[in-house]
Design a protein around this motif. Structure first.
Motif, mmCIF file in Angstrom:
data_model
loop_
_atom_site.group_PDB
_atom_site.id
_atom_site.type_symbol
_atom_site.label_atom_id
_atom_site.label_comp_id
_atom_site.label_asym_id
_atom_site.label_seq_id
_atom_site.Cartn_x
_atom_site.Cartn_y
_atom_site.Cartn_z
ATOM 1 N N PRO A 155 0.851 -1.235 0.206
ATOM 2 C CA PRO A 155 -0.058 -0.005 0.039
ATOM 3 C C PRO A 155 1.006 1.304 0.047
ATOM 4 N N ARG A 156 2.090 1.369 0.550
ATOM 5 C CA ARG A 156 2.806 2.479 0.596
ATOM 6 C C ARG A 156 3.175 2.730 -0.887
ATOM 7 N N ARG A 157 3.808 1.719 -1.444
ATOM 8 C CA ARG A 157 4.101 2.304 -2.866
ATOM 9 C C ARG A 157 2.962 2.436 -3.943
ATOM 10 N N VAL A 199 1.903 -2.112 7.655
ATOM 11 C CA VAL A 199 0.468 -1.925 7.381
ATOM 12 C C VAL A 199 -0.257 -2.618 6.348
ATOM 13 N N SER A 200 -0.868 -3.338 6.244
ATOM 14 C CA SER A 200 -1.444 -4.404 5.122
ATOM 15 C C SER A 200 -2.525 -3.568 4.241
ATOM 16 N N ASP A 201 -2.304 -3.969 3.112
ATOM 17 C CA ASP A 201 -3.534 -3.259 2.297
ATOM 18 C C ASP A 201 -4.708 -4.218 2.569
ATOM 19 N N GLY A 202 -4.709 -5.035 2.975
ATOM 20 C CA GLY A 202 -6.141 -5.608 3.410
ATOM 21 C C GLY A 202 -6.568 -5.409 4.491
ATOM 22 N N MET A 251 2.105 0.484 15.318
ATOM 23 C CA MET A 251 2.394 2.006 15.039
ATOM 24 C C MET A 251 3.239 2.611 15.869
ATOM 25 N N ARG A 252 4.423 1.757 16.404
ATOM 26 C CA ARG A 252 5.219 2.558 17.282
ATOM 27 C C ARG A 252 6.047 3.641 16.841
ATOM 28 N N SER A 253 6.190 3.953 15.527
ATOM 29 C CA SER A 253 6.571 5.164 14.932
ATOM 30 C C SER A 253 5.961 6.201 15.149
ATOM 31 N N GLY A 254 4.548 6.134 15.537
ATOM 32 C CA GLY A 254 3.640 7.360 15.538
ATOM 33 C C GLY A 254 3.695 7.554 16.860
ATOM 34 N N SER A 255 2.732 8.458 17.344
ATOM 35 C CA SER A 255 2.432 9.056 18.761
ATOM 36 C C SER A 255 1.332 8.834 19.156
ATOM 37 N N GLY A 256 1.206 8.755 20.639
ATOM 38 C CA GLY A 256 0.068 8.195 21.413
ATOM 39 C C GLY A 256 -1.201 8.010 20.486
ATOM 40 N N THR A 257 -2.089 6.903 20.601
ATOM 41 C CA THR A 257 -2.852 6.663 20.064
ATOM 42 C C THR A 257 -3.997 7.009 20.904
ATOM 43 N N ARG A 315 7.131 4.269 6.348
ATOM 44 C CA ARG A 315 8.472 3.608 6.420
ATOM 45 C C ARG A 315 8.431 3.067 7.612
ATOM 46 N N ARG A 316 8.655 1.733 7.955
ATOM 47 C CA ARG A 316 8.587 0.972 9.267
ATOM 48 C C ARG A 316 10.042 0.743 9.965
#
Length: 430
Positions: A284-286, A404-407, A422-428, A396-397
């Protein structure tokens, strides 16, 4: 491709989806087949009612503003009271307000009712997306979202042609037809669609109370997706706001624009399903990087268009980007959403498109008047490139992180699994 191969491809595309999905799909198609207000509002106000173009623009803006307001409200309702009640309330309110709009004559009343129509009609979108994510298996979601998007465009293409003939006879008949079709959607939902909101366990129920709009806003990775979605939406909106203005200024007729933009609907109806089969299990990123850049440069090429045929070719380029982007983006939103917060997350995502529909006309008008249409198309290329780069960086992980899957498999994991993904993001937000 042989007839047998085509039949096999169609069977594989349509099979495996639950019955509830097809009833939801049917309600979407019926709703779009009855579309009239959004397409013919400006003509109704200027030609039938005799109002100025400025007043018609104001009413269109209020209609869009209603959609902005209800994007978040509809998402919250989908999570709090359920997907089915939200859909029913939205459809009934839309039917009633559209019918009223066909009879009011006072300019203030028309503007007020148009705002209500925009709010009521847009409130159902987060609930539809959340329900679809609830009832479709993760591995089938991109295909399901693509089929739903196909129904939207098929319905729009048919309704646009039919509504043109109806408007020749009576605009009021068009409003009443849309109201009737919307009520049919409500009946389908009432009779055929059960509530799909996931059941909460006792501990999860306590945690659910903390999944509010603040949770969504604090989810920095998801909000980055919303921001990138806004940039992409700004570009795609130029097909209906910047392109007709630029073609008119260059001496082309409304019929010329109608021919060029019709290519968009035709290609989506013809290519959405086969293209989805091709991209369904790809990165999905591509796909988001490529589709964002393709959208930007597709509109960018419009700067070199000097004939209707070339305009139509540029429409082909950015339509392909739209076909790829729409189901992939929706699948990503589901993948990043907690199970019991899908309505709110979908509402925030819908908000990005609603706000873009308000900003895009202002942006295109300012750039064209101040600098010329070529600068608008150059801006689209820049914005598309920035959005593509943003997706590349955002998705980019780090080593060891789940993709993160396209499905949408990530959307099905537990809160602990989602946090890890989602560790590279900030607080959910909790």
């Amino acid at each position: 491709m042989s007839v047998t191969a085509l039949r096999r491809a169609a069977r594989e595309t349509l099979s495996g989806l639950p019955r509830e999905f097809w009833w939801l799909w049917t309600s979407t198609l019926v709703n779009r087949l009855g579309g009239f207000v959004a397409t013919f509002m400006a003509l109704y106000l200027t030609l039938d009612r005799g109002y100025s173009a400025s007043y018609a623009g104001l009413v269109a803006s209020l209609h869009g503003l209603g959609g902005v307001v209800s994007s978040l409200g509809g998402g919250v309702m989908a999570d709090r009271i359920g997907r089915r009640p939200t859909l029913l309330l939205s459809q009934i309110a839309t039917a009633g307000s559209v019918a009223v709009l066909g009879f009011v004559t006072d300019p203030v009343a028309i503007a007020g009712v148009a705002f209500v129509v925009g709010a009521a009609s847009n409130a159902s979108r987060p609930a539809v997306q959340a329900m679809m994510a609830d009832i479709v298996r993760p591995e089938d979601r991109v295909r399901a979202f693509s089929l739903n998007y196909w129904a939207i465009n098929l319905g729009f293409a048919v309704s646009s042609m039919a509504a043109g003939f109806i408007a020749e006879v009576s605009y009021r008949a068009g409003f009443l037809l849309e109201a009737g079709m919307t009520l049919v959607c409500a009946v389908v939902i009432f009779l055929k669609l059960p509530e799909s909101r996931p059941e909460r366990e006792s501990k999860a129920a306590v945690r659910e109370e903390s999944v509010g709009l603040g949770t969504v806003v604090r989810d920095l990775r998801f909000m980055s997706v919303v921001g990138l979605s806004f940039l992409v939406a700004l570009v795609f909106q130029q097909g209906s706001v910047g392109l007709p203005v630029a073609m008119g200024a260059a001496g082309f007729t409304p019929a010329d624009y109608g021919f060029a933009i019709a290519v968009n609907g035709v290609l989506i109806v013809v290519l959405q399903i086969p293209v989805t089969r091709f991209i369904e299990h790809r990165d999905p990123r591509r796909l988001l990087v490529i589709s964002s850049a393709l959208a930007g440069y597709g509109f960018g090429l419009t700067a070199f268009a000097g004939s209707v045929g070339v305009f139509a070719l540029t429409v082909c380029v950015w339509t392909l980007a739209e076909i790829v982007n729409a189901p992939t983006q929706t699948g990503l939103v589901v993948a990043l959403s907690p199970t019991h917060g899908r309505g709110r997350y979908q509402g925030m995502y819908t908000l990005s498109w609603a706000v873009a529909s308000l900003v895009a006309p202002v942006m295109s008008g300012f750039v064209i008047d101040r600098f010329g249409a070529e600068w608008l198309w150059g801006t689209c290329a820049v914005v598309g490139t920035l959005a593509g780069a943003g997706y590349a960086v955002l998705m980019r992980r780090p080593a060891g992180e789940e993709p993160v899957s396209d499905g949408g498999e990530v959307g099905e994991v537990t809160e602990e699994g989602r946090t890890a993904a989602m560790r590279s993001g900030s607080g959910t937000g909790a």
